[in-house]
Design a protein around this motif. Structure first.
Motif, PDB file in Angstrom:
ATOM      1  N   SER A  60      41.278  11.033-110.515  1.00 38.12           N
ATOM      2  CA  SER A  60      39.906  10.748-110.932  1.00 38.12           C
ATOM      3  C   SER A  60      39.116  12.056-110.977  1.00 38.12           C
ATOM      4  N   TYR A  61      38.622  12.385-112.167  1.00 35.94           N
ATOM      5  CA  TYR A  61      37.924  13.657-112.336  1.00 35.94           C
ATOM      6  C   TYR A  61      36.697  13.765-111.436  1.00 35.94           C
ATOM      7  N   LEU A  62      35.996  12.664-111.208  1.00 38.39           N
ATOM      8  CA  LEU A  62      34.846  12.693-110.304  1.00 38.39           C
ATOM      9  C   LEU A  62      35.256  13.212-108.933  1.00 38.39           C
ATOM     10  N   TYR A  63      36.288  12.648-108.362  1.00 37.73           N
ATOM     11  CA  TYR A  63      36.730  13.059-107.029  1.00 37.73           C
ATOM     12  C   TYR A  63      37.192  14.519-107.042  1.00 37.73           C
ATOM     13  N   LEU A  64      37.905  14.910-108.081  1.00 34.53           N
ATOM     14  CA  LEU A  64      38.384  16.294-108.168  1.00 34.53           C
ATOM     15  C   LEU A  64      37.217  17.274-108.304  1.00 34.53           C
ATOM     16  N   LYS A  65      36.176  16.910-109.052  1.00 35.67           N
ATOM     17  CA  LYS A  65      34.993  17.780-109.161  1.00 35.67           C
ATOM     18  C   LYS A  65      34.297  17.916-107.810  1.00 35.67           C
TER      19      LYS A  65
END
Length: 106
Positions: A60-65
């Motif tokens: 999930s890009y949100l979590y990675l950001k």
């Protein structure tokens, strides 16, 4: 983890000021009426990942950001929240658990 009771207030406190209308960098509106529909299952504009992939925080890009791990899968830009990174460990764990538990809307 309750999206409405825990995730939305976190996003309101730490993210909405820079992601209000969706016209901002990243094209992401996080105001309460749009937030769920703009996150879950929606492709990121900055990486090949979805913004939130239910059940998969590490995809999930949100979590990675939020964890500054977004460049490895082809993401770009700075970790979030910009100028206030990082969230504290309890907040990161809350987001991780919400995604891991299926990113439900309630």
């Amino acid at each position: 983890v309750s999206f409405t009771a825990e995730i939305v207030p976190l996003l309101n406190a730490r993210c909405v000021s820079c992601h209000l209308t969706g016209d901002e960098l990243g094209g992401l509106a996080l105001h309460p009426k749009a937030v769920y529909g703009n996150l879950v299952g929606v492709p990121s504009r900055q990486s090949p990942l979805k913004r939130v992939e239910p059940g998969q925080p590490e995809a999930s890009y949100l979590y990675l950001k939020l964890t500054d791990a977004h460049r490895e899968p082809g993401g770009e830009g700075e970790p979030m929240p910009l100028g206030a990174w990082p969230l504290d460990e309890d907040q990161l764990e809350l987001v991780r658990r919400w995604i891991a538990d299926g990113a439900k809307p309630e």
